[in-house]
Scaffold this motif. Structure first.
Motif, mmCIF file in Angstrom:
data_model
loop_
_atom_site.group_PDB
_atom_site.id
_atom_site.type_symbol
_atom_site.label_atom_id
_atom_site.label_comp_id
_atom_site.label_asym_id
_atom_site.label_seq_id
_atom_site.Cartn_x
_atom_site.Cartn_y
_atom_site.Cartn_z
ATOM 1 N N VAL A 95 0.835 -1.334 0.067
ATOM 2 C CA VAL A 95 0.120 -0.110 0.126
ATOM 3 C C VAL A 95 0.858 1.154 0.283
ATOM 4 C CG1 VAL A 95 -1.645 1.344 1.029
ATOM 5 C CG2 VAL A 95 -1.683 -1.124 1.179
ATOM 6 N N LYS A 96 0.593 2.035 -0.984
ATOM 7 C CA LYS A 96 1.519 3.136 -1.163
ATOM 8 C C LYS A 96 0.715 4.506 -1.207
ATOM 9 C CE LYS A 96 5.199 0.798 -3.802
ATOM 10 N NZ LYS A 96 6.069 0.782 -4.912
ATOM 11 N N THR A 97 1.390 5.734 -0.843
ATOM 12 C CA THR A 97 0.759 7.066 -1.011
ATOM 13 C C THR A 97 1.872 7.722 -1.568
ATOM 14 O OG1 THR A 97 -0.593 8.805 -0.145
ATOM 15 C CG2 THR A 97 1.206 7.561 1.388
ATOM 16 N N ASN A 98 1.559 8.664 -2.704
ATOM 17 C CA ASN A 98 2.701 9.563 -3.324
ATOM 18 C C ASN A 98 4.053 8.695 -3.623
ATOM 19 O OD1 ASN A 98 0.779 11.622 -2.982
ATOM 20 N ND2 ASN A 98 1.944 12.253 -0.956
ATOM 21 N N GLY A 99 3.710 7.267 -3.799
ATOM 22 C CA GLY A 99 5.054 6.395 -4.245
ATOM 23 C C GLY A 99 5.579 5.998 -3.250
ATOM 24 N N VAL A 100 5.165 6.430 -1.936
ATOM 25 C CA VAL A 100 6.209 5.995 -0.659
ATOM 26 C C VAL A 100 5.286 4.712 -0.077
ATOM 27 C CG1 VAL A 100 6.833 6.611 1.337
ATOM 28 C CG2 VAL A 100 6.884 8.217 -0.399
ATOM 29 N N LEU A 101 6.183 3.565 0.358
ATOM 30 C CA LEU A 101 5.425 2.532 0.933
ATOM 31 C C LEU A 101 4.920 2.888 2.313
ATOM 32 C CD1 LEU A 101 4.874 -0.723 0.960
ATOM 33 C CD2 LEU A 101 6.950 -0.871 1.774
ATOM 34 N N VAL A 102 3.544 2.644 2.794
ATOM 35 C CA VAL A 102 3.298 3.143 4.098
ATOM 36 C C VAL A 102 2.339 2.033 4.640
ATOM 37 C CG1 VAL A 102 2.979 5.344 3.419
ATOM 38 C CG2 VAL A 102 1.090 4.118 2.879
ATOM 39 N N GLY A 103 2.196 0.725 4.209
ATOM 40 C CA GLY A 103 1.552 -0.205 4.610
ATOM 41 C C GLY A 103 1.317 -1.602 3.725
ATOM 42 N N GLU A 104 0.362 -2.356 3.990
ATOM 43 C CA GLU A 104 0.247 -3.619 3.247
ATOM 44 C C GLU A 104 -1.133 -3.950 3.390
ATOM 45 O OE1 GLU A 104 1.677 -6.740 6.764
ATOM 46 O OE2 GLU A 104 3.069 -6.262 5.245
ATOM 47 N N VAL A 105 -1.475 -5.082 2.705
ATOM 48 C CA VAL A 105 -3.015 -5.525 2.575
ATOM 49 C C VAL A 105 -3.032 -6.556 3.681
ATOM 50 C CG1 VAL A 105 -4.820 -6.903 1.328
ATOM 51 C CG2 VAL A 105 -3.514 -5.003 0.237
ATOM 52 N N GLY A 106 -4.023 -6.409 4.799
ATOM 53 C CA GLY A 106 -4.048 -7.443 5.850
ATOM 54 C C GLY A 106 -4.608 -8.730 5.445
ATOM 55 N N GLU A 107 -5.912 -8.612 4.938
ATOM 56 C CA GLU A 107 -6.748 -9.673 4.553
ATOM 57 C C GLU A 107 -7.587 -9.477 3.696
ATOM 58 O OE1 GLU A 107 -9.950 -9.909 8.151
ATOM 59 O OE2 GLU A 107 -8.294 -11.254 7.990
ATOM 60 N N VAL A 108 -8.077 -10.245 2.566
ATOM 61 C CA VAL A 108 -9.013 -10.198 1.451
ATOM 62 C C VAL A 108 -10.159 -11.053 1.786
ATOM 63 C CG1 VAL A 108 -9.475 -10.158 -0.979
ATOM 64 C CG2 VAL A 108 -7.001 -9.518 -0.078
ATOM 65 N N THR A 109 -11.415 -10.430 1.959
ATOM 66 C CA THR A 109 -12.478 -11.480 2.097
ATOM 67 C C THR A 109 -13.519 -10.976 1.192
ATOM 68 O OG1 THR A 109 -13.291 -9.920 4.042
ATOM 69 C CG2 THR A 109 -11.913 -11.523 4.564
ATOM 70 N N LEU A 110 -14.571 -11.716 1.051
ATOM 71 C CA LEU A 110 -15.967 -11.343 0.252
ATOM 72 C C LEU A 110 -17.067 -11.194 1.256
ATOM 73 C CD1 LEU A 110 -16.949 -11.535 -2.753
ATOM 74 C CD2 LEU A 110 -17.718 -13.969 -2.137
ATOM 75 N N ALA A 111 -17.550 -9.962 0.936
ATOM 76 C CA ALA A 111 -18.769 -9.442 1.647
ATOM 77 C C ALA A 111 -19.750 -8.900 0.532
ATOM 78 C CB ALA A 111 -18.354 -8.664 2.678
ATOM 79 N N ASP A 112 -21.087 -9.348 0.595
ATOM 80 C CA ASP A 112 -22.119 -8.424 -0.224
ATOM 81 C C ASP A 112 -21.685 -8.420 -1.597
ATOM 82 O OD1 ASP A 112 -23.570 -8.346 2.023
ATOM 83 O OD2 ASP A 112 -22.774 -6.259 2.700
ATOM 84 N N ASN A 113 -21.318 -9.455 -2.118
ATOM 85 C CA ASN A 113 -21.031 -9.704 -3.630
ATOM 86 C C ASN A 113 -19.645 -8.768 -4.005
ATOM 87 O OD1 ASN A 113 -23.057 -11.551 -4.269
ATOM 88 N ND2 ASN A 113 -24.584 -9.955 -4.517
ATOM 89 N N LYS A 114 -18.887 -8.228 -3.011
ATOM 90 C CA LYS A 114 -18.001 -7.243 -3.306
ATOM 91 C C LYS A 114 -16.768 -7.818 -2.365
ATOM 92 C CE LYS A 114 -20.223 -2.945 -4.735
ATOM 93 N NZ LYS A 114 -20.085 -1.646 -4.230
ATOM 94 N N THR A 115 -15.457 -7.558 -2.731
ATOM 95 C CA THR A 115 -14.428 -7.952 -2.184
ATOM 96 C C THR A 115 -14.039 -6.818 -1.152
ATOM 97 O OG1 THR A 115 -13.656 -9.061 -4.004
ATOM 98 C CG2 THR A 115 -11.757 -8.535 -2.522
ATOM 99 N N GLN A 116 -13.950 -7.331 0.161
ATOM 100 C CA GLN A 116 -13.593 -6.278 1.263
ATOM 101 C C GLN A 116 -12.000 -6.448 1.509
ATOM 102 O OE1 GLN A 116 -16.129 -5.257 4.611
ATOM 103 N NE2 GLN A 116 -14.636 -5.792 5.773
ATOM 104 N N ILE A 117 -11.243 -5.537 1.692
ATOM 105 C CA ILE A 117 -9.891 -5.445 1.949
ATOM 106 C C ILE A 117 -9.746 -4.753 3.092
ATOM 107 C CG2 ILE A 117 -7.645 -4.931 0.995
ATOM 108 C CD1 ILE A 117 -8.740 -4.926 -1.642
ATOM 109 N N LYS A 118 -9.081 -5.422 4.023
ATOM 110 C CA LYS A 118 -8.373 -4.738 5.104
ATOM 111 C C LYS A 118 -6.855 -4.344 4.958
ATOM 112 C CE LYS A 118 -7.586 -5.799 9.882
ATOM 113 N NZ LYS A 118 -7.298 -6.913 11.167
#
Length: 345
Positions: free
Chosen positions: A56-79
């Motif tokens: 996970v970046k902002t302005n090209g700088v690494l500031v975090g990462e994806v925690g988990e990927v789950t399916l909710a209400d026909n959409k993908t919820q990303i932590k």
């Protein structure tokens, strides 16, 4: 003693190697990090390529990462796990971007101008509707390729058509007929075209000769035009100067247009003039002519002619002429009359 020295050296080397390997795991692998994270969420309709540990970046700088990927209400919820030091202003959006043509993706947080309000921990970062990732581009290119294939198929069908009544083949046939007619027209009118070209050549020579013979006159004409333009510029400049002076209230016209005192003086003068000529406009002239006969002497007849000029309701001028006999004595009297409410005394 030397044997223990060798074992001691091997042990020291093993400890150092273990420490180096542990350091590489902690720094390069990202484990055992002491960075504190805040949790945010987002929802995507297509999370292709996004997996836990994705950057996970902002302005090209690494500031975090994806925690988990789950399916909710026909959409993908990303932590999302974001460094707690990074503040995300309200109104910021999220985009899924590709690193290259191989399909590797990362999440980019597009932050807006910081106005002092931020998304709280556990909040949702909305997905940008204007985001275009590599998958979308490839899908668009695929649709374009399909349309191009349809066009080329239609062209091939028209070219292969045997009747030649329409389509591309018909257009080509019409072009061939048109060029053929033009060839025939040119062949039939070759002499006429030659004469036309010759006349055009002669006309151009005549025009060139006229220009050469009147070169001096043309130069004078252009010089006069330049002079006229210069005079117009000077005249417009003068008019502008006069208009500026009038606008600033300079000169008689400027004072008349801008100075209220002058206008008031003129109005006062006009009022005085009206007062002076008002009696003249109201003057009434009366003419009286009559005759009288003396009762004692029937032969004595007198004629009177009077002109009365009223200048005001309470004042008038009387001019009288009387015709009396030669034997009678003329008596001169001064008569003063006053009119009051329509009566004379």
């Amino acid at each position: 003693m030397s044997q223990w020295s060798t074992e001691f050296r091997v042990g020291i080397f093993a400890v150092i190697a273990f420490m180096v390997i542990a350091y590489m795991f902690m720094v390069l692998g990202g484990t055992f990090e002491s960075v504190a994270y805040k949790t945010y969420y987002t929802q995507l309709s297509n999370a292709s390529g996004i997996i836990p540990k994705s950057q996970v970046k902002t302005n090209g700088v690494l500031v975090g990462e994806v925690g988990e990927v789950t399916l909710a209400d026909n959409k993908t919820q990303i932590k999302l796990l974001i460094d707690e030091k990074v503040k995300i202003p309200v109104g910021s959006t999220l985009e899924v971007r590709s690193k290259g043509l191989l399909g590797d993706v990362f999440i980019e947080i597009v932050r807006i101008k910081d106005e002092g309000t931020y998304i709280e921990e556990g909040g949702t970062i909305p997905y940008s509707t204007e985001s275009v990732d590599m998958a979308t581009l490839m899908k668009t290119f695929g649709a374009i390729g399909t349309d191009i294939k349809k066009i080329t198929s239609a062209l091939a069908s028209d070219v292969e058509a045997g009747d030649g009544s329409g389509g591309l083949k018909g257009i080509i046939k019409n072009i061939e007929n048109t060029t053929k007619n033009l060839d025939e027209l040119v062949a039939k009118n070759t002499s006429t075209l030659d004469k036309l070209i010759k006349n055009l050549h002669n006309s151009s020579e005549i025009v060139n000769g006229a220009l050469e013979n009147n070169k001096g006159g043309l130069n004078n004409m252009f010089a006069n035009m330049d002079k006229a333009v210069s005079n117009l510029n000077e005249a417009s400049s003068s008019v502008k100067n006069v208009a500026d002076k009038i606008e600033r209230g300079e000169g008689t016209i400027g004072r008349l247009l801008t100075d209220d005192t002058v206008i008031k003086d003129i109005e006062g003068t006009l009022a005085d003039v009206r007062k002076v000529i008002s009696p003249v406009s109201k003057t009434v002239v009366e003419v009286d002519f009559h005759g009288e006969m003396d009762q004692n002497n029937g032969e004595d007849f007198r004629n009177y002619a009077n002109i009365k000029i009223h200048t005001r309701p309470d004042k008038y001028y009387l001019i009288g002429i009387a015709d009396i006999g030669a034997q009678q004595t003329l008596e001169r009297q001064r008569v003063t009359t006053t009119e009051t409410n329509g009566s004379t005394t």
